[in-house]
Design an enzyme around this catalytic site. Structure first.
Site, short mmCIF file in Angstrom:
data_model
loop_
_atom_site.label_atom_id
_atom_site.label_comp_id
_atom_site.label_asym_id
_atom_site.label_seq_id
_atom_site.Cartn_x
_atom_site.Cartn_y
_atom_site.Cartn_z
N GLU A 1 38.08 44.77 39.45
CA GLU A 1 39.26 44.15 39.33
C GLU A 1 40.47 44.72 40.19
OE1 GLU A 1 42.14 46.07 37.55
OE2 GLU A 1 42.13 44.74 35.92
N CYS B 1 36.34 43.55 32.93
CA CYS B 1 35.76 44.76 32.98
C CYS B 1 34.26 44.78 33.08
CB CYS B 1 36.00 45.85 31.80
SG CYS B 1 37.76 46.22 31.90
N HIS C 1 31.37 49.15 26.24
CA HIS C 1 32.55 49.44 26.97
C HIS C 1 33.72 50.28 26.08
CE1 HIS C 1 35.72 48.59 30.02
NE2 HIS C 1 36.32 48.00 28.83
#
Lengths: 381, 131, 345
Positions: free
Chosen positions: C79, C111, C235
């Site tokens: 990103e 992400c 994550h």
């Protein structure tokens, strides 16, 4: 090489000329040289300038200088070869005279650095030296000299002080030069503790760039005698090149081109190095001056800095170095510097006994292309 | 347009491509197009070893415009494992951590960015060897 | 999702920058009392998501000996691409000396762009369209000064080389899954420098809902349960979220320990789960099974199951992530601000 002489010189003090453009700065110095030579009719003009094109100041400079001087005809040639620009202009003029195509030539150089940001000038200089090696590594000219200085210190166990003592000598001698950018002596302490440009080199190890112009009128010795002009005689010259890019050299500390140029120049002049009274080094950095001393044969490998430190090349010694302040005190108007060195040699012959010899060393980059002139004084008087 | 000039150099600048002499084995970086300086032999392109040691260095305080925002930065004179010598910027190391003789390895970093066009120029830099 | 031909990880590599800044230092600048993590990495002035990707790819290729001329896809998930328009993958192809007859594109899904790249490459490899492919997750994420994100937005990345299992893989991809929904928890419009977020909305309806939905569906579909896994990587935008989601799904702290790096390195965005996986593979043994669940804002989650093979020992990343963790140095806020270009006008 027989019978080529300079019969006039002209130069402006190296500095910042805010109100002058590059063409009129050149014309000022050139007019002074022409006056001294009693206004001869000039057949060819050779103008050295390293950066006038690259910095977008004035391309094709020589025709503009010729026009400003009122030259209606004759060659007007521009030479851009870094620090060797004006040296090659002088050589070209000599060749023109030797070929018989000209009776008088005007040769020299001009540089204008104050019209651009110092960081832009630096960028132009490093691209001028070697775009591929310097630009991609972030290496500046001072950075490269600093790398050499550290190598030299490691290799020979020499202290930084000894290298910097050449800058101290330059400043001491520069006091007597009316055209020097800096006319004051500096102490070694001051030079050592000054701000760093590229570690371990401080601003006192780096010759300051400045605006400047210097020109010489050349003719044959025969003509000079006929006209009753004082002169400086070109007794011999040599030109040689070292390997580029510099990373391809096996020894960074060996200025092979300067060595070759000096040996050729001395042998053409039929003069031994011991009979020289003075040597003008192209010491754009203290370390390059030291390496040049060694290459020219005045010091052994690794002992150049020691010799300067011990006073071997001071004014009162048999062979004096940088008698007018060298690049450090006089200043370094890149493409004009070689012409300054020759003008200063001429000044020396005007004042001192004429039966002495001097050697003038110049180069572009780091020994990339070296030119050595052996000169002597003379005149009808 | 320097972007174009430098695009032409990208492969050797990214990948540490040099020249090696088929005759005597001498190597050169950047690559040479002509013949070997030592023996006159033919040169071929070769990917040079990525590790080497620092022979000399400087910390640049007065930088050209393109590197203005990188100062002070370190440039090294480096000898690769095969003896090739070259100049390159050092990264991930502070001036007070640099030592002559330290072991280095090549990596790819941003060299500079053209202000107006925003074009980024990448190239080899060296960092203290990791692992 | 299962591939029709068995595929897996042929090689891997991870990289994090040398510099970290402590959360307490950022908190001091902005007068905050509590902080989400201990420290985070930030890129040096000469690093970006592409140079990080380069390092990760180079380590993956050199450690595994993957044949450069047989790599048929380079997909970079990020990103924080250096260019809005100009692919990073093409620079990687030329810098790594890969065959130019290759697919290359940049993936963006907040992400989870890196795990999306794995899914795509697994499909290409399984179908036989390509032999090898590289999936990269890399970021030099930015947090607006003073914003909550400034404490965690970090830099790092990892690369996986995917090949068919019969080419010899260090871990087989057993199965995967993906779950997405329109959830505006975090975004950055084109031309904007810093992302925006909806504070606590990034938690329950975004992070937790998507990871839990993705993993539960994966368990139902393929019959796994937490006890089947030796390790798990979730994550990790901070320290708390991955620990809580692990607990909610029935995983122990032991299972997530090797892959939980956010307390020290922060949230490396597209790099986060892949860097966690690399750290886990650095210590995994033959026969270990690893679960990975990414999360990307906007929002979605990919779940994978990896089964480690006997090739793990010879293909481990050299240097391992630990070598980069060992060289971390702490910097002050002014260096951080300078290197991140926050002072450029």
């Amino acid at each position: 090489m027989e019978g080529i002489v300079a019969v006039g010189y002209g130069l402006v003090r190296v500095g910042e000329y805010w109100a002058k453009d590059i063409v009129s700065l050149a014309a000022d110095a050139a007019s002074m040289a022409l006056d001294m030579a009693k206004q001869p009719s000039v057949d060819a003009l050779y103008v050295g300038s390293a950066l006038s094109g690259a910095l977008g100041i004035q391309g094709n400079l020589a025709i503009h200088v010729a026009d400003e001087l009122g030259f209606a005809d004759g060659l007007a040639v521009n030479i851009s070869a870094g620090g060797a620009s004006s040296g090659l202009a002088v050589l070209s003029g000599i060749d023109r005279l030797l070929s018989g195509s000209a009776e008088y030539v005007l040769v020299g150089g001009v540089e204008k650095v104050s019209d651009n940001l110092p960081s832009d000038v630096l960028e132009a200089i490093l691209i001028d030296i070697d775009r591929r090696v310097l630009k991609y590594s972030g290496l500046t000219d001072a950075g490269l000299a600093a790398i050499m200085a550290r190598l030299y210190m490691e290799e020979y166990g020499v202290s930084k002080e000894k290298i910097t003592s050449l800058s101290v000598l330059d400043h001491e001698n520069g006091v007597n030069n009316p055209y020097a950018m800096f006319r004051r002596a500096v102490s070694l302490d001051m030079a050592m503790s000054a701000p760093l440009v590229a570690d371990p080199l401080t601003i006192f190890d780096v010759a300051p760039y400045g605006d400047g112009a210097a020109f010489l009128v050349l003719t044959t010795k025969e003509k000079a005698l006929e006209e009753g002009l004082d002169y400086m005689e070109f007794l011999g010259y040599g030109v040689a090149r070292n390997r580029v890019p510099i990373s391809h050299r096996s020894n960074l500390l060996s200025f092979d081109a300067s060595a070759e140029a000096a040996s050729v120049a001395l042998s053409r002049a039929n003069i031994s190095i011991d009979s020289l009274r003075f040597v003008e080094l192209f010491d754009n950095f203290s370390i390059t001056g030291v390496l040049a001393l060694e290459a020219l044969g005045l010091s052994g490998s690794g002992s150049g800095a020691d010799d300067v430190w011990s006073g071997k090349f001071n004014l009162d010694r048999q062979v004096s170095v940088d008698i007018m302040g060298g690049l450090k005190a006089r200043g370094h108007p890149i493409g004009a510097t070689g012409a300054y060195q020759l003008c200063e040699a001429f000044m020396r012959f005007e004042e001192a006994p004429r039966r002495e010899y001097g050697l003038v060393h110049m180069m572009s980059g780091f020994d990339d292309q070296a030119i050595v002139f052996v000169v002597g004084g003379g005149g009808s008087a | 347009m320097p972007e174009i000039t430098e695009w032409r150099d990208r492969i050797w600048r990214y990948r540490l491509i040099g020249s090696r002499c088929g005759g005597c084995g001498s190597t050169y970086y950047p690559p040479r197009n002509s013949r070997c300086l030592k023996c006159g032999g033919d040169l071929e392109e070769v990917e040079l070893p990525r590790r080497g040691k620092l022979l000399s260095y400087t910390v640049v305080y007065q930088a050209p415009t393109l590197y203005k925002y990188s100062t002070p930065y370190i440039v090294g004179y480096i000898e690769l494992l095969d003896g090739t010598r070259l100049f390159a910027m050092l990264t991930d190391v502070e001036p007070d951590e640099v030592r002559v003789g330290m072991e280095l390895e090549a990596t790819l970093r941003k060299l500079y960015t053209y202000g107006e066009s925003g074009h980024i120029v990448y190239g080899v830099k060296f960092r203290p060897a990791v692992g | 999702m299962k591939t029709s031909n068995k595929v897996g990880i042929y090689g891997y590599g991870a990289y994090i920058p040398r510099y970290i800044i402590e959360n307490s230092v950022i908190a001091q600048v902005w007068g905050k009392l509590s902080t989400p993590i201990k420290s985070k990495t930030f890129p040096s002035y000469d690093e970006d998501s592409l140079t990080i990707a380069y390092e990760a790819c180079r380590i993956a290729i050199e450690s595994s000996g993957a044949p450069r001329d047989r790599i048929g896809a380079v997909y970079v998930g990020s990103e924080s691409k250096p260019y809005a328009v100009k692919p990073s993958g093409t620079v990687l192809v030329d810098a790594l000396g890969l065959s130019r007859n290759t697919l290359s594109a940049d993936f963006e899904f907040a992400c989870k762009a890196g795990t999306e790249a794995i899914q795509a490459i697994a499909g290409l490899v399984s179908s036989g369209m390509i032999d090898f492919g590289i999936a990269v997750g890399t970021d030099t994420s930015q947090g607006r000064p003073g914003d909550e994100l400034e404490y965690t937005a970090a830099a790092g990345g990892a690369a996986l080389i995917i090949s068919r299992a019969d080419d010899g893989v260090l871990a087989v991809i057993e199965a995967s899954n993906s779950y997405v929904s329109d959830t505006p928890d975090f975004w950055r419009r084109s031309g904007e420098k810093y992302p925006r977020h909806l504070f606590r909305f990034t938690g329950e309806p975004a992070y937790f809902h998507h990871i839990i939905s993705s993993v539960r569906r994966f368990f139902e579909e393929y019959g796994y349960s937490p006890k089947d896994f030796d390790y798990a990587i979730f994550h990790q935008p901070n320290t708390k979220f991955p620990q809580r989601v692990a607990k909610m799904l029935g995983f122990s702290m032991e299972q997530i320990k090797p892959g939980l790096l956010s307390p020290i390195i922060g949230n490396t965005y597209s790099g986060a789960t892949l860097v966690g996986l690399a750290a886990t593979l650095d210590v995994a043994k033959e026969g270990d099974r690893i679960l990975l669940a990414s999360f990307g804002s906007g929002a979605g989650s990919d779940t994978f199951s990896f089964l480690v093979t006997d090739l793990i020992e010879e293909r481990r990343a050299k240097p391992p992530l630990k070598a980069f963790l060992d060289r971390l140095v702490t910097k002050d806020y002014s260096t951080y601000v300078r290197y991140r270009g926050k002072l450029m006008l």
